[in-house]
Design a protein around this motif. Structure first.
Motif, PDB file in Angstrom:
ATOM      1  N   SER A 103      -7.944 -36.664  -1.967  1.00 37.24           N
ATOM      2  CA  SER A 103      -8.951 -37.466  -1.272  1.00 37.24           C
ATOM      3  C   SER A 103     -10.340 -36.915  -1.585  1.00 37.24           C
ATOM      4  CB  SER A 103      -8.688 -37.456   0.231  1.00 37.24           C
ATOM      5  OG  SER A 103      -8.465 -36.142   0.698  1.00 37.24           O
ATOM      6  N   ALA A 104     -11.347 -37.778  -1.416  1.00 37.21           N
ATOM      7  CA  ALA A 104     -12.706 -37.455  -1.871  1.00 37.21           C
ATOM      8  C   ALA A 104     -13.263 -36.177  -1.246  1.00 37.21           C
ATOM      9  CB  ALA A 104     -13.635 -38.624  -1.571  1.00 37.21           C
ATOM     10  N   ASP A 105     -12.809 -35.827  -0.035  1.00 37.07           N
ATOM     11  CA  ASP A 105     -13.365 -34.627   0.609  1.00 37.07           C
ATOM     12  C   ASP A 105     -12.848 -33.330  -0.005  1.00 37.07           C
ATOM     13  OD1 ASP A 105     -10.844 -35.130   1.520  1.00 37.07           O
ATOM     14  OD2 ASP A 105     -11.315 -35.023   3.658  1.00 37.07           O
ATOM     15  N   VAL A 106     -11.826 -33.422  -0.864  1.00 39.25           N
ATOM     16  CA  VAL A 106     -11.326 -32.227  -1.546  1.00 39.25           C
ATOM     17  C   VAL A 106     -12.017 -32.127  -2.906  1.00 39.25           C
ATOM     18  CG1 VAL A 106      -9.285 -30.944  -2.311  1.00 39.25           C
ATOM     19  CG2 VAL A 106      -9.104 -32.536  -0.385  1.00 39.25           C
ATOM     20  N   ASP A 107     -13.245 -31.629  -2.881  1.00 38.23           N
ATOM     21  CA  ASP A 107     -14.034 -31.511  -4.115  1.00 38.23           C
ATOM     22  C   ASP A 107     -14.016 -30.090  -4.663  1.00 38.23           C
ATOM     23  OD1 ASP A 107     -15.489 -30.280  -2.150  1.00 38.23           O
ATOM     24  OD2 ASP A 107     -17.406 -31.175  -2.681  1.00 38.23           O
ATOM     25  N   VAL A 108     -13.149 -29.251  -4.104  1.00 40.10           N
ATOM     26  CA  VAL A 108     -13.230 -27.818  -4.368  1.00 40.10           C
ATOM     27  C   VAL A 108     -12.962 -27.457  -5.828  1.00 40.10           C
ATOM     28  CG1 VAL A 108     -12.659 -27.225  -1.995  1.00 40.10           C
ATOM     29  CG2 VAL A 108     -10.816 -27.494  -3.659  1.00 40.10           C
ATOM     30  N   PHE A 109     -12.132 -28.230  -6.524  1.00 39.33           N
ATOM     31  CA  PHE A 109     -11.767 -27.843  -7.889  1.00 39.33           C
ATOM     32  C   PHE A 109     -12.891 -28.087  -8.890  1.00 39.33           C
ATOM     33  CE2 PHE A 109      -7.830 -28.877  -5.634  1.00 39.33           C
ATOM     34  CZ  PHE A 109      -7.227 -27.630  -5.691  1.00 39.33           C
ATOM     35  N   GLU A 110     -13.824 -28.955  -8.510  1.00 40.22           N
ATOM     36  CA  GLU A 110     -14.988 -29.175  -9.374  1.00 40.22           C
ATOM     37  C   GLU A 110     -15.822 -27.903  -9.500  1.00 40.22           C
ATOM     38  OE1 GLU A 110     -17.250 -32.410  -7.813  1.00 40.22           O
ATOM     39  OE2 GLU A 110     -15.463 -33.632  -7.418  1.00 40.22           O
ATOM     40  N   TYR A 111     -15.830 -27.103  -8.432  1.00 41.38           N
ATOM     41  CA  TYR A 111     -16.676 -25.913  -8.409  1.00 41.38           C
ATOM     42  C   TYR A 111     -16.078 -24.744  -9.185  1.00 41.38           C
ATOM     43  CZ  TYR A 111     -19.552 -28.456  -5.162  1.00 41.38           C
ATOM     44  OH  TYR A 111     -20.385 -29.395  -4.602  1.00 41.38           O
ATOM     45  N   PHE A 112     -14.846 -24.913  -9.641  1.00 41.88           N
ATOM     46  CA  PHE A 112     -14.244 -23.935 -10.543  1.00 41.88           C
ATOM     47  C   PHE A 112     -14.230 -24.433 -11.984  1.00 41.88           C
ATOM     48  CE2 PHE A 112     -12.157 -22.735  -6.512  1.00 41.88           C
ATOM     49  CZ  PHE A 112     -12.363 -21.370  -6.525  1.00 41.88           C
ATOM     50  N   ASP A 113     -14.693 -25.690 -12.175  1.00 43.93           N
ATOM     51  CA  ASP A 113     -14.571 -26.316 -13.504  1.00 43.93           C
ATOM     52  C   ASP A 113     -13.114 -26.184 -13.959  1.00 43.93           C
ATOM     53  OD1 ASP A 113     -15.412 -27.703 -15.681  1.00 43.93           O
ATOM     54  OD2 ASP A 113     -16.594 -26.104 -16.573  1.00 43.93           O
ATOM     55  N   PHE A 114     -12.224 -26.602 -13.050  1.00 44.81           N
ATOM     56  CA  PHE A 114     -10.798 -26.310 -13.204  1.00 44.81           C
ATOM     57  C   PHE A 114     -10.158 -27.035 -14.394  1.00 44.81           C
ATOM     58  CE2 PHE A 114      -6.420 -26.292 -10.994  1.00 44.81           C
ATOM     59  CZ  PHE A 114      -6.085 -25.089 -11.601  1.00 44.81           C
ATOM     60  N   LYS A 115     -10.586 -28.248 -14.659  1.00 46.44           N
ATOM     61  CA  LYS A 115      -9.989 -28.988 -15.784  1.00 46.44           C
ATOM     62  C   LYS A 115     -10.249 -28.274 -17.109  1.00 46.44           C
ATOM     63  CE  LYS A 115     -10.104 -33.589 -13.747  1.00 46.44           C
ATOM     64  NZ  LYS A 115     -10.640 -34.967 -13.884  1.00 46.44           N
ATOM     65  N   LYS A 116     -11.426 -27.711 -17.235  1.00 42.15           N
ATOM     66  CA  LYS A 116     -11.756 -26.949 -18.434  1.00 42.15           C
ATOM     67  C   LYS A 116     -10.827 -25.735 -18.546  1.00 42.15           C
ATOM     68  CE  LYS A 116     -15.539 -24.324 -20.559  1.00 42.15           C
ATOM     69  NZ  LYS A 116     -16.948 -23.854 -20.388  1.00 42.15           N
ATOM     70  N   GLU A 117     -10.539 -25.121 -17.405  1.00 39.24           N
ATOM     71  CA  GLU A 117      -9.666 -23.947 -17.397  1.00 39.24           C
ATOM     72  C   GLU A 117      -8.229 -24.320 -17.760  1.00 39.24           C
ATOM     73  OE1 GLU A 117     -10.268 -20.414 -17.826  1.00 39.24           O
ATOM     74  OE2 GLU A 117     -11.817 -21.302 -16.551  1.00 39.24           O
ATOM     75  N   ILE A 118      -7.815 -25.510 -17.334  1.00 44.37           N
ATOM     76  CA  ILE A 118      -6.460 -25.983 -17.665  1.00 44.37           C
ATOM     77  C   ILE A 118      -6.298 -26.125 -19.175  1.00 44.37           C
ATOM     78  CG2 ILE A 118      -4.912 -27.983 -17.516  1.00 44.37           C
ATOM     79  CD1 ILE A 118      -6.007 -28.394 -14.647  1.00 44.37           C
ATOM     80  N   LEU A 119      -7.305 -26.694 -19.806  1.00 44.32           N
ATOM     81  CA  LEU A 119      -7.251 -26.869 -21.266  1.00 44.32           C
ATOM     82  C   LEU A 119      -7.258 -25.520 -21.981  1.00 44.32           C
ATOM     83  CD1 LEU A 119      -9.710 -29.892 -21.722  1.00 44.32           C
ATOM     84  CD2 LEU A 119      -7.205 -29.925 -21.808  1.00 44.32           C
ATOM     85  N   ALA A 120      -8.039 -24.575 -21.451  1.00 44.45           N
ATOM     86  CA  ALA A 120      -8.087 -23.236 -22.054  1.00 44.45           C
ATOM     87  C   ALA A 120      -6.741 -22.535 -21.933  1.00 44.45           C
ATOM     88  CB  ALA A 120      -9.181 -22.409 -21.384  1.00 44.45           C
ATOM     89  N   LEU A 121      -6.079 -22.702 -20.782  1.00 46.58           N
ATOM     90  CA  LEU A 121      -4.756 -22.100 -20.590  1.00 46.58           C
ATOM     91  C   LEU A 121      -3.723 -22.731 -21.523  1.00 46.58           C
ATOM     92  CD1 LEU A 121      -4.689 -21.844 -16.693  1.00 46.58           C
ATOM     93  CD2 LEU A 121      -4.573 -19.913 -18.270  1.00 46.58           C
ATOM     94  N   GLU A 122      -3.824 -24.045 -21.688  1.00 50.78           N
ATOM     95  CA  GLU A 122      -2.888 -24.727 -22.586  1.00 50.78           C
ATOM     96  C   GLU A 122      -3.092 -24.249 -24.028  1.00 50.78           C
ATOM     97  OE1 GLU A 122      -1.307 -29.240 -23.195  1.00 50.78           O
ATOM     98  OE2 GLU A 122      -3.458 -28.917 -23.332  1.00 50.78           O
ATOM     99  N   LYS A 123      -4.342 -24.127 -24.437  1.00 52.28           N
ATOM    100  CA  LYS A 123      -4.649 -23.670 -25.786  1.00 52.28           C
ATOM    101  C   LYS A 123      -4.130 -22.258 -26.022  1.00 52.28           C
ATOM    102  CE  LYS A 123      -8.495 -23.272 -29.061  1.00 52.28           C
ATOM    103  NZ  LYS A 123      -9.969 -23.432 -29.247  1.00 52.28           N
ATOM    104  N   ALA A 124      -4.179 -21.428 -24.972  1.00 52.40           N
ATOM    105  CA  ALA A 124      -3.726 -20.044 -25.090  1.00 52.40           C
ATOM    106  C   ALA A 124      -2.208 -19.917 -24.935  1.00 52.40           C
ATOM    107  CB  ALA A 124      -4.421 -19.181 -24.041  1.00 52.40           C
ATOM    108  N   GLY A 125      -1.536 -21.048 -24.656  1.00 46.99           N
ATOM    109  CA  GLY A 125      -0.088 -21.019 -24.485  1.00 46.99           C
ATOM    110  C   GLY A 125       0.358 -20.412 -23.173  1.00 46.99           C
ATOM    111  N   LEU A 126      -0.514 -20.445 -22.151  1.00 45.20           N
ATOM    112  CA  LEU A 126      -0.209 -19.792 -20.881  1.00 45.20           C
ATOM    113  C   LEU A 126       0.019 -20.765 -19.722  1.00 45.20           C
ATOM    114  CD1 LEU A 126      -2.941 -16.984 -21.005  1.00 45.20           C
ATOM    115  CD2 LEU A 126      -0.489 -16.679 -21.338  1.00 45.20           C
ATOM    116  N   LEU A 127      -0.327 -22.034 -19.903  1.00 44.16           N
ATOM    117  CA  LEU A 127      -0.344 -22.970 -18.787  1.00 44.16           C
ATOM    118  C   LEU A 127       1.033 -23.108 -18.124  1.00 44.16           C
ATOM    119  CD1 LEU A 127      -1.952 -24.921 -17.053  1.00 44.16           C
ATOM    120  CD2 LEU A 127      -1.466 -26.723 -18.720  1.00 44.16           C
TER     121      LEU A 127
END
Length: 585
Positions: A103-127
């Motif tokens: 829901s819109a009030d859960v904006d917390v993951f934007e402040y970690f730039d989490f999607k970028k981190e997910i891609l980095a983990l996938e690239k590193a073979g760790l996700l």
């Protein structure tokens, strides 16, 4: 905490190589939040998906979810930790979908730039391994309490900051210090807080990860389970904001009450006041980058603005938060408010008696004391905080003091009330045990000078003084006074001195109204007998306020006997000579 700590470090071990130690938090923190929310939402996931299929309007859906689950937030994705690993090739996309469908009030993951981190983990073979690991641990509040979760978050941040060798002024407030602050904050209103069905509000402008808010709520509910405490806060660090907001979401609070941003330049709750306010602002951190905005607000807001009483130097902004709290306390006509703030020793005495046109820290103290807002100040033991050993103090403010406390300030020396920790945590080697807190609260409740080594009750005006300029004549080569225009003796600037004359000099109790008489009496008794040709420059008299805490609790310790010192020196000399003989031999 021990199990959770072990788990955290097992995750960190998996990140070694592609990630440096100071980067571990960018993975561990958001995944911990995601897993905790996932555990909370899991029992009602099917229900929410059915409701999402029926109601497209987000506002209506939120209402229906609240009716069905009792929660204010939800996730409509078909994915969760229960099935994310089923589609190995689509793991990154499916995890991103899961995050997007909160829901819109859960904006917390934007402040970690989490999607970028997910891609980095996938690239590193760790996700896959990271998701698998987090899927195995139960972070539901029934398994990991809110208090333990808060401790874990602050532990993670502290350890990863240490790995990055960061030394900021943001000192995470240890739980024992918060508990004392909460005890003191609620102490004066304890009777009111036991009433059935009470509703109160609590605000923290430097919310951090939400530790103060959480423990304040815990304290209130322990004494009155039917009480309702609305929690409000603002935080400018993205990670801390995300943790704080997710913590309140997990407890069922309105997440919109936690705002992101800089309290000093953008008060997210402008126009709002609260029953209770708490803060542990950063110490010794400059506010040069905000100075323009702060000064513009002061100039435009007029005499009733947040920063009207004065501005501290741009090298340390903690007194700006002190002023901000006084502005956020509920007005006396609306029931009044109390505030508690943890600061170092600088706000007690920094700043000389100012030019009236340039109000400073002393001006802030003057306004606070003359407005009768300072209720008590408590000195905490040293080595109480994780990354600083400096002296710290709790200030308690109240704009509707109990009649017995009006016009007075209580100073409590709590530096000796501590228990040695079994193991140091950073710089923290001491803690306030239950008995230590109880002793401070007893002193606060007694409100007397009966224990002068630990408690002093002083009038507000006893902290005031006049900075008086004492002049002496400039003499010519013949040792005669040099005269300026209009027959005035010209002062010698090299012999000029400033004398601080307390309002209470000579036992006076009339305060600022006795300025002329008290200064003259001081001059006649303390100055003229030593320098008969001196005079007072009345045009330069300035008013100042300071709270010399350590002076009020000074204890004279006689020097060691000379014979004892000589004996110790002889022993040390003998040791040195013995060492030298060993080296020579």
């Amino acid at each position: 905490m021990s199990t959770l700590g072990s788990f955290i470090w097992s995750i960190a071990d998996q990140l070694r190589g592609p990630y440096r130690p100071n980067q571990y938090g960018t993975v561990v923190l958001p995944f911990t939040i995601l897993r905790r929310l996932d555990c909370i939402l899991e029992p009602d996931q099917a229900t929410v998906r059915e409701l999402a299929a029926q109601f497209e309007n987000p506002n209506r859906l939120k209402l229906e979810v609240k009716k069905a689950t009792g929660r204010t937030f939800y996730n409509t994705s078909n994915y969760s930790f229960a099935n994310l690993l089923a589609d190995a090739d689509g793991l990154a996309d499916n995890l991103a979908d899961y995050i997007d469908r909160f829901s819109a009030d859960v904006d917390v993951f934007e402040y970690f730039d989490f999607k970028k981190e997910i891609l980095a983990l996938e690239k590193a073979g760790l996700l896959r391994e990271i998701v698998k690991s987090f899927g195995k641990i139960d972070l539901h509040p029934d398994a990991v309490s809110n208090s333990d979760m808060g401790d874990a978050f602050e532990y993670i941040i502290r350890k990863f900051n240490e790995a990055a060798n960061e030394t900021s002024g943001d000192h995470y407030t240890p739980r024992d210090a918060i508990r004392l602050l909460v005890d003191l904050l609620f102490a004066e209103k304890d009777v009111d807080l036991t009433e059935g069905g009470i509703i109160r509000s609590l605000y923290d402008p430097t919310a951090g990860t939400g530790g103060m808010l959480s423990l304040a709520e815990e304290h209130l509910l322990a004494g009155n389970p039917d009480a309702k405490l609305g929690l409000y806060g603002q935080e400018y660090n993205p990670q801390s904001y995300a943790i704080c907001k997710s913590d309140l979401l997990a407890k069922g609070h309105d997440a919109t009450n936690i705002a992101f941003g800089n309290t000093l330049t953008d008060d997210a709750f402008k126009g709002r006041q609260f029953d209770y306010c708490m803060s542990n602002p950063p110490y010794g951190v400059d506010w040069k980058q905000y100075a323009k905005a702060v000064k513009e607000e002061r100039d435009s807001a007029g005499p009733f603005g947040r920063f009207a009483p004065g501005l501290p130097p741009t090298s340390d902004g903690q007194m700006l938060f002190l002023l901000h709290l006084t502005h956020k306390m509920r007005a006396p006509e609306d029931g009044g408010g109390r505030a508690g703030i943890v600061m170092n020793g600088s706000p007690l005495t920094n700043g000389r008696a100012p030019d009236p046109k340039k109000p400073n820290e002393s001006s802030i103290r003057q306004w606070l004391l003359e407005s009768d807002l300072v209720d008590a100040i408590v000195a905490l033991p040293n080595n109480m905080f994780f990354n600083t050993g400096i002296a710290t103090y709790i200030w308690i403010l109240d704009n509707t003091k109990h009649p017995d406390r009006k016009g007075l300030v209580q100073l409590i020396d709590g530096t000796s009330f501590w228990t040695k920790m079994r193991k140091n945590l950073g710089d923290k080697g001491r803690e306030l045990g239950d008995a230590d807190r109880a002793e401070v609260l007893r002193l606060y409740g007694d409100f007397t000078d009966a224990d002068p080594d630990y408690s002093k009750v002083l009038r507000n005006d006893e902290f005031g003084y006049w900075a008086v300029t004492i002049e002496r004549p400039l003499l010519d080569e013949e040792n005669k006074p040099v005269y300026a225009s209009k027959g005035r003796v010209k002062p010698d600037s090299k012999k000029r001195e400033i004398e601080n004359v307390p309002f209470s000099y000579g036992g006076s109790t009339v305060g600022a109204s006795g300025q002329a008489e008290i200064i003259q009496a001081y001059f006649e008794a303390e100055v003229r007998p030593h320098v008969p040709d001196a005079w007072i420059d009345w045009a330069k008299v300035r008013t100042g306020y300071e709270i010399p805490f350590t002076r009020h609790f000074y204890r004279y310790v006689p020097p060691r006997p000379l014979a004892e010192i000589d004996s110790d020196l002889e022993k040390q000399v003998t040791k040195i000579l013995d060492l030298l003989r060993e080296v020579e031999g």
